[in-house]
Enzyme design. Sequence first.
Site, PDB file in Angstrom:
ATOM      1  N   SER A  30      -7.071  10.545  21.204  1.00 49.76           N
ATOM      2  CA  SER A  30      -7.923  10.344  20.031  1.00 49.76           C
ATOM      3  C   SER A  30      -9.342   9.888  20.363  1.00 49.76           C
ATOM      4  CB  SER A  30      -7.270   9.336  19.080  1.00 49.76           C
ATOM      5  OG  SER A  30      -6.938   8.169  19.770  1.00 49.76           O
ATOM      6  N   THR A  68      -9.353   5.402  16.962  1.00 49.99           N
ATOM      7  CA  THR A  68     -10.744   5.192  17.385  1.00 49.99           C
ATOM      8  C   THR A  68     -10.801   3.945  18.223  1.00 49.99           C
ATOM      9  OG1 THR A  68     -11.687   6.164  15.377  1.00 49.99           O
ATOM     10  CG2 THR A  68     -13.038   4.537  16.501  1.00 49.99           C
ATOM     11  N   THR A  77     -14.673   8.245  18.982  1.00 48.32           N
ATOM     12  CA  THR A  77     -13.437   8.908  18.548  1.00 48.32           C
ATOM     13  C   THR A  77     -13.557  10.426  18.659  1.00 48.32           C
ATOM     14  OG1 THR A  77     -11.828   9.019  16.730  1.00 48.32           O
ATOM     15  CG2 THR A  77     -14.134   9.168  16.110  1.00 48.32           C
ATOM     16  N   ARG A 114     -16.499  18.602  10.696  1.00 47.67           N
ATOM     17  CA  ARG A 114     -16.198  17.363   9.961  1.00 47.67           C
ATOM     18  C   ARG A 114     -16.628  16.153  10.796  1.00 47.67           C
ATOM     19  NH1 ARG A 114     -13.075  12.526  11.235  1.00 47.67           N
ATOM     20  NH2 ARG A 114     -12.286  11.667   9.294  1.00 47.67           N
ATOM     21  N   THR A 130     -11.039   1.613  12.061  1.00 46.43           N
ATOM     22  CA  THR A 130     -10.276   2.753  12.534  1.00 46.43           C
ATOM     23  C   THR A 130      -9.323   3.185  11.426  1.00 46.43           C
ATOM     24  OG1 THR A 130      -8.752   3.597  14.227  1.00 46.43           O
ATOM     25  CG2 THR A 130      -8.552   1.268  13.671  1.00 46.43           C
ATOM     26  N   GLY A 131      -8.988   4.454  11.422  1.00 47.99           N
ATOM     27  CA  GLY A 131      -8.138   4.985  10.358  1.00 47.99           C
ATOM     28  C   GLY A 131      -8.800   6.190   9.730  1.00 47.99           C
TER      29      GLY A 131
HETATM   30  N1  ASP Z   1     -11.860   6.871  11.875  1.00 45.87           N
HETATM   31  C1  ASP Z   1     -11.588   8.049  12.665  1.00 45.87           C
HETATM   32  C2  ASP Z   1     -12.073   9.246  11.891  1.00 45.87           C
HETATM   33  O1  ASP Z   1     -11.798   9.346  10.709  1.00 45.87           O
HETATM   34  C3  ASP Z   1     -10.176   8.222  13.061  1.00 45.87           C
HETATM   35  C4  ASP Z   1      -9.375   6.981  13.361  1.00 45.87           C
HETATM   36  O2  ASP Z   1      -9.928   5.930  13.668  1.00 45.87           O
HETATM   37  O3  ASP Z   1      -8.148   7.003  13.259  1.00 45.87           O
HETATM   38  O4  ASP Z   1     -12.660  10.113  12.475  1.00 45.87           O
END
Ligand code: ASP
Length: 344
Positions: free
Chosen positions: A86, A188, A206, A216, A239-240
Site C-alpha cells: 500500500s 498509508t 501511499t 484518482r 489513513t483509511g
Molecule cells: N488514505 C489512502 C487513500 O485513500 C489510503 C489509506 O490510507 O488506506 O488513498
Amino acid sequence: MKHCSRRGFLSKGMMAVAGGAASHTMKTQAQSHAHVAPARPVFVSTWGFGKPANEASMRQYKKNGSLLDAVEAGIRLTEADKSNASVGAGGKPAANGKVQLDACIMFGPGSKAGSVGGIEDIAHPISVARAVMEKTPHVMLVGKGAKAFALDQGFASENLLTAQQRQEWRAWKRSRKKLEVGEKNHDTIALIGIAEDGTLAGGCSTSGLAYKMAGRVGDSPILGSGLYVDNEIGAAGATGVGENVMRFCGSFMVVEYMRQGLSPEEACAETLRRIARLDGRPVDELHINFIALNKKGQFGAAGTGKGFPYAVAYPEFSDVLQSKSLSQKSIGIEGGNAPIEEQQ
Ligand code: ASP
C-alpha cells in the site's frame, strides 16, 4: 501525566527496551494514562509498519538533528519495502495496472509544504514532495508533470509493479469483482514528529486505494486532509478511505480541535464523530483513522470500527499501540446530520 519513569527513560537502548518486558510496562502505561512522551524527539505513525519507520526516523535524527530528514527517512523505509502493498514500490496499482503514488511533506516553521499526486515510476514520492517544497515556487505537482520534475531532479524511473501485484491485478481484472474496502487493499504511512526544540514536521505516502480509477487522488497528498502540521499547536495524519477524509479536511480538523484544548486522542475522536454526523452513514462504514501529536509531546490516535494500530517512538521507547476506537454504538448516534447539541 508522564507514563514512563525516569528509570525506564534512562535504561539501555531504545531497540533493546522495545522488545522486552520494560516495553510492555510502558506500553500498558501508555495505553492507560494520558499519552505523554517523557523525552524528545517523538515520532508517531500509522499502522504496525510505522514502528520500523519511526525507528529509522530516530536513527536519522540522531545523525544530524534534522527533523525533516528524520521524517523523510522513516517514510522512505516504508516506501522501499516491496512487501508492503500500500506504499511505494510494490504498492497495488490503479485499475489500469499502473502504480500511482501520492505523498506530501510539511515542515512546521514557516508552514512549508510539498506534495505530489498520481506520480508514476518513481519509488520515493516523499522525496519528490520534499523537492517540490524546497526547489520550486509551488506546493503540489501531479501526474506527468510530477514525474518530469522528479526525472529532472535526478530521481530514477523504475517499474513499481511487482510480479506478485501484477498477478493479483490480473486476477482482479479477470474476476471483475468490486473490491470491498478493507485493511488488505489500502493503507498509508503518515508519520509526524516533534524535535527536541519543539519543531514539528510530518509526511504521508501511499499507493492509495487498490485498483482505484486511474487518476484518482486520495487524501494523502492533500494538505489538511491526509496530513497537517501547525507549528504552534501540533500535527495530525490520516489513513483509511481518503474520500471520507478529504471532504472534511480531516487532519486540519484534528489540529483545530487540539487548538481548542482537546488532547490528541480526543481531537482524533471528535473529528471522527463530526465526520460521521456530517456524512450520515454509520461510523463503522467510514474506515478512517487519525494520529495526532501536540506541541507538548502528547500523542494519541482514534479510528472507526475497531480502531487501528499506530506506532510511537521516543528516546528509549518504540512500540505499536492500539488506537481509541469509535463504533456506531460508542458514538450513540444513528447518523444523519443531526446538529452538534443533539449529539452531546
Ligand atoms: N488514505 C489512502 C487513500 O485513500 C489510503 C489509506 O490510507 O488506506 O488513498
